[in-house]
Design a protein around this motif. Structure first.
Motif, PDB file in Angstrom:
ATOM      1  N   ALA A 137      69.396  -0.289  27.781  1.00 46.35           N
ATOM      2  CA  ALA A 137      70.757  -0.836  27.761  1.00 46.35           C
ATOM      3  C   ALA A 137      70.892  -1.944  26.720  1.00 46.35           C
ATOM      4  CB  ALA A 137      71.133  -1.362  29.148  1.00 46.35           C
ATOM      5  N   TYR A 138      69.920  -2.834  26.666  1.00 43.62           N
ATOM      6  CA  TYR A 138      69.980  -3.900  25.661  1.00 43.62           C
ATOM      7  C   TYR A 138      69.893  -3.328  24.250  1.00 43.62           C
ATOM      8  CZ  TYR A 138      69.930  -8.134  28.497  1.00 43.62           C
ATOM      9  OH  TYR A 138      70.286  -9.168  29.325  1.00 43.62           O
ATOM     10  N   PHE A 139      69.022  -2.339  24.071  1.00 44.55           N
ATOM     11  CA  PHE A 139      68.891  -1.717  22.742  1.00 44.55           C
ATOM     12  C   PHE A 139      70.210  -1.100  22.309  1.00 44.55           C
ATOM     13  CE2 PHE A 139      68.267   2.185  20.270  1.00 44.55           C
ATOM     14  CZ  PHE A 139      67.672   1.651  19.136  1.00 44.55           C
ATOM     15  N   LEU A 140      70.852  -0.327  23.196  1.00 43.09           N
ATOM     16  CA  LEU A 140      72.123   0.320  22.853  1.00 43.09           C
ATOM     17  C   LEU A 140      73.237  -0.706  22.657  1.00 43.09           C
ATOM     18  CD1 LEU A 140      72.068   3.399  25.276  1.00 43.09           C
ATOM     19  CD2 LEU A 140      71.700   3.399  22.798  1.00 43.09           C
ATOM     20  N   TRP A 141      73.199  -1.800  23.446  1.00 44.88           N
ATOM     21  CA  TRP A 141      74.226  -2.822  23.312  1.00 44.88           C
ATOM     22  C   TRP A 141      74.163  -3.489  21.940  1.00 44.88           C
ATOM     23  CZ3 TRP A 141      78.626  -3.885  25.385  1.00 44.88           C
ATOM     24  CH2 TRP A 141      79.209  -5.137  25.206  1.00 44.88           C
ATOM     25  N   PHE A 142      72.980  -3.906  21.557  1.00 45.97           N
ATOM     26  CA  PHE A 142      72.846  -4.580  20.262  1.00 45.97           C
ATOM     27  C   PHE A 142      73.055  -3.606  19.100  1.00 45.97           C
ATOM     28  CE2 PHE A 142      70.176  -7.649  22.796  1.00 45.97           C
ATOM     29  CZ  PHE A 142      71.147  -8.633  22.780  1.00 45.97           C
ATOM     30  N   ARG A 143      72.680  -2.340  19.301  1.00 44.81           N
ATOM     31  CA  ARG A 143      72.972  -1.325  18.296  1.00 44.81           C
ATOM     32  C   ARG A 143      74.480  -1.168  18.149  1.00 44.81           C
ATOM     33  NH1 ARG A 143      74.531   3.831  17.905  1.00 44.81           N
ATOM     34  NH2 ARG A 143      73.616   5.156  16.271  1.00 44.81           N
ATOM     35  N   GLY A 144      75.193  -1.170  19.303  1.00 44.32           N
ATOM     36  CA  GLY A 144      76.642  -1.037  19.271  1.00 44.32           C
ATOM     37  C   GLY A 144      77.310  -2.227  18.604  1.00 44.32           C
ATOM     38  N   ILE A 145      76.793  -3.423  18.880  1.00 42.86           N
ATOM     39  CA  ILE A 145      77.330  -4.623  18.236  1.00 42.86           C
ATOM     40  C   ILE A 145      77.240  -4.479  16.723  1.00 42.86           C
ATOM     41  CG2 ILE A 145      76.903  -7.088  17.828  1.00 42.86           C
ATOM     42  CD1 ILE A 145      78.203  -6.585  20.500  1.00 42.86           C
ATOM     43  N   GLU A 146      76.127  -3.922  16.260  1.00 46.07           N
ATOM     44  CA  GLU A 146      75.908  -3.762  14.815  1.00 46.07           C
ATOM     45  C   GLU A 146      76.758  -2.642  14.231  1.00 46.07           C
ATOM     46  OE1 GLU A 146      72.274  -2.654  11.692  1.00 46.07           O
ATOM     47  OE2 GLU A 146      71.834  -3.025  13.809  1.00 46.07           O
ATOM     48  N   LYS A 147      76.880  -1.523  14.960  1.00 47.17           N
ATOM     49  CA  LYS A 147      77.536  -0.335  14.419  1.00 47.17           C
ATOM     50  C   LYS A 147      79.062  -0.373  14.533  1.00 47.17           C
ATOM     51  CE  LYS A 147      73.741   1.964  13.365  1.00 47.17           C
ATOM     52  NZ  LYS A 147      73.407   2.340  11.959  1.00 47.17           N
ATOM     53  N   ILE A 148      79.585  -0.770  15.699  1.00 44.16           N
ATOM     54  CA  ILE A 148      81.033  -0.714  15.899  1.00 44.16           C
ATOM     55  C   ILE A 148      81.663  -2.099  15.966  1.00 44.16           C
ATOM     56  CG2 ILE A 148      80.809   1.485  17.115  1.00 44.16           C
ATOM     57  CD1 ILE A 148      81.364   0.046  19.733  1.00 44.16           C
ATOM     58  N   GLY A 149      80.827  -3.134  15.981  1.00 46.17           N
ATOM     59  CA  GLY A 149      81.352  -4.495  15.989  1.00 46.17           C
ATOM     60  C   GLY A 149      81.461  -5.052  17.388  1.00 46.17           C
ATOM     61  N   PRO A 150      81.365  -6.369  17.547  1.00 48.57           N
ATOM     62  CA  PRO A 150      81.398  -7.009  18.864  1.00 48.57           C
ATOM     63  C   PRO A 150      82.720  -6.857  19.594  1.00 48.57           C
ATOM     64  CG  PRO A 150      81.442  -8.648  17.107  1.00 48.57           C
ATOM     65  CD  PRO A 150      81.128  -7.338  16.467  1.00 48.57           C
ATOM     66  N   ALA A 151      83.842  -6.868  18.858  1.00 47.27           N
ATOM     67  CA  ALA A 151      85.149  -6.769  19.515  1.00 47.27           C
ATOM     68  C   ALA A 151      85.316  -5.417  20.197  1.00 47.27           C
ATOM     69  CB  ALA A 151      86.265  -7.010  18.500  1.00 47.27           C
ATOM     70  N   LYS A 152      85.013  -4.333  19.463  1.00 49.09           N
ATOM     71  CA  LYS A 152      85.136  -2.998  20.039  1.00 49.09           C
ATOM     72  C   LYS A 152      84.156  -2.807  21.190  1.00 49.09           C
ATOM     73  CE  LYS A 152      86.902  -0.504  15.988  1.00 49.09           C
ATOM     74  NZ  LYS A 152      86.655   0.607  15.033  1.00 49.09           N
ATOM     75  N   ALA A 153      82.951  -3.345  21.034  1.00 51.41           N
ATOM     76  CA  ALA A 153      81.960  -3.192  22.092  1.00 51.41           C
ATOM     77  C   ALA A 153      82.413  -3.896  23.370  1.00 51.41           C
ATOM     78  CB  ALA A 153      80.616  -3.754  21.633  1.00 51.41           C
ATOM     79  N   SER A 154      83.026  -5.079  23.231  1.00 49.25           N
ATOM     80  CA  SER A 154      83.450  -5.839  24.399  1.00 49.25           C
ATOM     81  C   SER A 154      84.537  -5.122  25.187  1.00 49.25           C
ATOM     82  CB  SER A 154      83.931  -7.231  23.982  1.00 49.25           C
ATOM     83  OG  SER A 154      85.098  -7.145  23.197  1.00 49.25           O
ATOM     84  N   PHE A 155      85.323  -4.258  24.515  1.00 48.17           N
ATOM     85  CA  PHE A 155      86.358  -3.497  25.213  1.00 48.17           C
ATOM     86  C   PHE A 155      85.759  -2.471  26.176  1.00 48.17           C
ATOM     87  CE2 PHE A 155      89.358  -4.835  21.820  1.00 48.17           C
ATOM     88  CZ  PHE A 155      90.406  -5.229  22.625  1.00 48.17           C
ATOM     89  N   LYS A 169      81.054   9.635  13.110  1.00 47.13           N
ATOM     90  CA  LYS A 169      79.899   8.779  13.370  1.00 47.13           C
ATOM     91  C   LYS A 169      80.300   7.593  14.236  1.00 47.13           C
ATOM     92  CE  LYS A 169      76.088   6.474  11.014  1.00 47.13           C
ATOM     93  NZ  LYS A 169      76.180   5.232  11.802  1.00 47.13           N
ATOM     94  N   ASP A 170      81.482   7.007  13.969  1.00 42.99           N
ATOM     95  CA  ASP A 170      81.954   5.879  14.761  1.00 42.99           C
ATOM     96  C   ASP A 170      82.167   6.297  16.214  1.00 42.99           C
ATOM     97  OD1 ASP A 170      82.974   3.070  14.795  1.00 42.99           O
ATOM     98  OD2 ASP A 170      84.776   4.092  15.493  1.00 42.99           O
ATOM     99  N   PHE A 171      82.664   7.522  16.431  1.00 45.09           N
ATOM    100  CA  PHE A 171      82.874   8.040  17.779  1.00 45.09           C
ATOM    101  C   PHE A 171      81.535   8.186  18.495  1.00 45.09           C
ATOM    102  CE2 PHE A 171      83.327  11.735  20.675  1.00 45.09           C
ATOM    103  CZ  PHE A 171      84.250  11.191  21.547  1.00 45.09           C
ATOM    104  N   LYS A 172      80.535   8.694  17.785  1.00 39.77           N
ATOM    105  CA  LYS A 172      79.204   8.848  18.368  1.00 39.77           C
ATOM    106  C   LYS A 172      78.617   7.485  18.726  1.00 39.77           C
ATOM    107  CE  LYS A 172      74.523  10.448  17.257  1.00 39.77           C
ATOM    108  NZ  LYS A 172      73.653  11.046  16.208  1.00 39.77           N
ATOM    109  N   ASP A 173      78.772   6.522  17.841  1.00 48.12           N
ATOM    110  CA  ASP A 173      78.256   5.176  18.107  1.00 48.12           C
ATOM    111  C   ASP A 173      78.949   4.550  19.309  1.00 48.12           C
ATOM    112  OD1 ASP A 173      76.481   5.262  15.969  1.00 48.12           O
ATOM    113  OD2 ASP A 173      77.947   4.464  14.553  1.00 48.12           O
TER     114      ASP A 173
END
Length: 300
Positions: free
Chosen positions: A221-239, A2-6
């Motif tokens: 893009a904004y929807f997926l970005w904020f979803r990613g922030i919630e699901k995988i965390g801001p640090a991982k998303a920023s990478f 699930k984390d990989f999909k997110d």
């Protein structure tokens, strides 16, 4: 799994943002940056505002207008000025200096002292940008460079102020973003009427390009970005942010015949590497930017 999909879904955001430059050059070559910026933000902002039916009150009305101007309206305008005047990859990489502004503004406004790794990242970014313009074959438009740098600086201020103020209690991140999209785009209407109006004649390709960047590069893009922030965390998303300039360079090479020399490739590698250096246990940048869910690179 699930984390990989997110993570894969979140990766779509910087890829979409990186495609903005190519779409602008191929589908919307009308050289009307105020109009394009207005159409990118206002319709989707209005739709989201009506969907969430949450409206700013009191001091948050003023803050939404200010943050929307910095993060959306003026930033979109300067982004499209850069997109019309610079190769997409160059414009996107110039936007990558945003961490420099974020670190400095966080120091001034949030009193967060930069770390050693922050200084190292700043140095790497400066070297990388220098290499991008060293022995550049084509002339680089100084107005385009100034627009990209100014847009990056203003959005950085918006990011830091967002961290400083937070958001109203009980308001979702997407609802908060809808305020910025709507009010930030509204400020462009007087500028459009004064400098570019009336609405230019649009071809089918122009309409398709504007619709694409509004729906996909902004709304989705904004929807997926904020979803990613919630699901995988801001640090991982920023990478994942380096996918933005990589996409811009790849599409510029593939679709527009833009070339890149060895020194430019080296500059790109150094700038992208600086992101990982600054994110390596770097509290300053993460707390000031990624921690509040705001994008760190240009959309583009």
């Amino acid at each position: 799994m699930k984390d990989f999909k997110d993570t894969l879904l979140t990766m779509l955001t910087p890829i979409l943002w990186g495609s903005t430059y190519m779409i602008t050059a191929v589908w919307i070559p009308i050289d009307r940056p105020i109009f394009v910026a207005l159409m990118r933000g206002l319709p989707i902002g209005l739709i989201l505002l009506l969907c969430y039916r949450t409206f700013p009150k009191g001091i948050w009305l003023f803050r939404s207008i200010l943050l929307g101007s910095l993060n959306i309206g003026i930033f979109f305008l300067l982004l499209f000025i850069a997109a019309y005047r610079l190769p997409g990859g160059i414009a996107s990489i110039i936007g990558s200096v945003q961490p420099v502004f974020i670190i400095l503004l966080s120091w001034l406004i949030l009193k967060e002292k930069p770390t050693t790794k922050s200084y190292l990242a700043i140095g790497m970014i400066m070297v990388g940008v220098f290499l991008l313009f060293f022995k550049q074959q084509a002339a680089i438009d100084p107005i385009g460079v100034l627009a990209a740098l100014t847009g990056s600086a203003l959005m950085s201020l918006g990011v830091v102020l967002t961290k400083h103020w937070g958001k109203p209690e009980g308001v979702s991140q997407m609802a908060f973003t809808s305020w910025q999209l709507f009010f930030g785009s509204l400020i462009l209407i007087p500028a459009f009427l004064l400098f570019e109006g009336p609405v230019p004649p649009l071809s089918g390709a122009n309409i398709l390009g504007i619709a694409f960047i509004a729906i996909f590069n902004t709304g989705l893009a904004y929807f997926l970005w904020f979803r990613g922030i919630e699901k995988i965390g801001p640090a991982k998303a920023s990478f994942l942010n380096p996918l933005n300039p990589l996409t811009a360079f790849f599409l510029g090479y593939l679709m527009l015949g833009q070339t890149i020399n060895f020194l430019q490739v080296l500059g790109v590698i150094i700038i992208i590497s600086s992101v990982f250096v600054s994110q390596s246990k770097g509290k300053v940048k993460r707390s000031a930017a990624a921690g509040n869910g705001q994008p760190q690179n240009s959309f583009q």
